[in-house]
Design an enzyme around this catalytic site. Structure first.
Site, short mmCIF file in Angstrom:
data_model
loop_
_atom_site.label_atom_id
_atom_site.label_comp_id
_atom_site.label_asym_id
_atom_site.label_seq_id
_atom_site.Cartn_x
_atom_site.Cartn_y
_atom_site.Cartn_z
N LYS A 35 0.84 -1.22 0.16
CA LYS A 35 -0.10 -0.46 0.10
C LYS A 35 1.16 1.17 0.33
O LYS A 35 1.68 1.07 0.78
CB LYS A 35 -0.95 -0.12 0.82
N LYS B 244 -14.53 -6.78 -3.93
CA LYS B 244 -14.92 -7.36 -1.92
C LYS B 244 -15.82 -7.02 -1.71
O LYS B 244 -16.79 -6.72 -1.98
CB LYS B 244 -14.13 -6.22 -1.12
#
Length: 344
Positions: A154, A261
């Site tokens: 990230k 997701k």
């Protein structure tokens, strides 16, 4: 049929940093469905400031949907399109109800797949959260030592040159054939600087998720055309819950991949629609958890095995079950770079 709702707060072992902020705790809603001697469990886990169904009144709306299921015995998928985390929790609970006895957390077999039966594992990426340079370097080294062949970093929170150095360090040690590098900017780049950064990162990484903030379709489409590194959409998909609009988004932006997701992108039913649309537009996909407890992770992993089959080779984002100090016990285990279900 009766559905009980329990609010629970989970605590991170270490702060989880993204470009949107740092998480130290996680609020979830556990659903327990009972019908005679059968029990099913599901998890609703919206992310504040990200999920399209998060916000004030969440508990009351969830209770209303649960009341509807108690009365009818089934989920109204059309009514729940705009409430993906609630839908995912109810989908999981109703699926586990079918095969559960009185001790639901010991099994929770949702789909009859090789992974669900404990016969094969699912390859996953090793996730390196945002942090200071030295923290990210240490976490990255740990993932490589654990044997992960796909590492996801990230980025977008610290100095870009330092982030570029972290990516370069991996590639200096391992070839693209040995270790795949995925990046996730969480919308952290400005449009006017994004292409320059993407060109530098393309020397080392396989793909990057959501380089600029969602909602800028024209800019994102241009980046997908011009970027030397394949772009995956994540936050861009949130709130796009209509079946036709999903296809329209993919047709306009033309990403290389989408990252799905269930808690954010329409539950299991909505993700199946996304995957169907992606295949029609020649767009790749993989599935990722979104900071759920092990209840949600178990469901997402089994859903993944049902969607993609028994021989998954593309690493999925299913390794977040080790984040919490007070997680819910489930028959899940990470072996090397694979997630396994362990059945007694």
């Amino acid at each position: 049929m009766k559905i009980d709702i329990e609010e629970r707060v989970l605590h991170f072992k270490q702060p989880a940093g993204t470009s949107r902020g740092v998480y130290t705790e996680r609020k979830i809603w556990l659903l327990t469905v009972t019908d005679g001697d059968a029990v099913g469990v599901g998890e609703c886990a919206p992310l504040p400031d990200l999920s399209c169904d998060a916000g004030p009144g969440y508990s009351d709306m969830l209770r209303r949907f649960c009341d509807d299921v108690e009365r009818t015995g089934q989920i109204d998928y059309e009514a729940m399109r705009d409430y993906p985390s609630m839908l995912f929790g109810l989908e999981t609970a109703m699926l586990s109800l079918q095969d559960s006895l009185l001790s639901p957390l010991s099994s929770l077999l949702l789909f009859n797949t090789a992974f669900a039966r404990g016969e094969v594992g699912i390859p996953i990426n090793g996730l390196v959260w945002m942090g200071r340079y030295d923290e990210m370097l240490q976490r990255m080294e740990q993932k490589l030592e654990q044997g992960f062949r796909c590492v996801k970093l990230k980025i977008g929170a610290i100095d870009f040159e330092q982030e570029l150095d972290l990516v370069r360090r991996i590639r200096d040690r391992f070839s693209r054939r040995e270790v795949e590098i995925r990046l996730d900017a969480n919308g952290g780049f400005r449009y006017d600087e994004a292409l320059y950064k993407l060109e530098l990162l393309s020397q080392y990484a396989q793909s990057i998720e959501q380089p600029i903030k969602a909602g800028q379709w024209a800019y994102m489409a241009e980046l997908c055309r011009e970027s030397p590194i394949p772009i995956a959409l994540d936050e861009e998909l949130i709130g796009v819950n209509d079946r036709e609009m999903k296809s329209h988004l993919l047709r306009v932006i033309k990403p290389a991949y989408i990252v799905l997701k269930p808690s954010l992108h329409g539950g299991m039913a909505g993700c199946r629609e996304w995957i169907e649309a992606a295949r029609q537009h020649d767009v790749g996909s993989w599935i990722t958890s979104a900071l759920e407890s092990n209840v949600g992770l178990n469901a997402i992993a089994q859903f993944c095995s049902d969607v993609y089959g028994d021989h998954i080779t593309w690493p999925q984002g299913l390794g977040t079950g080790q984040l919490f100090t007070d997680n819910i016990p489930m028959p899940l285990e990470i072996r090397g770079d694979q997630l396994w279900r362990i059945e007694n």
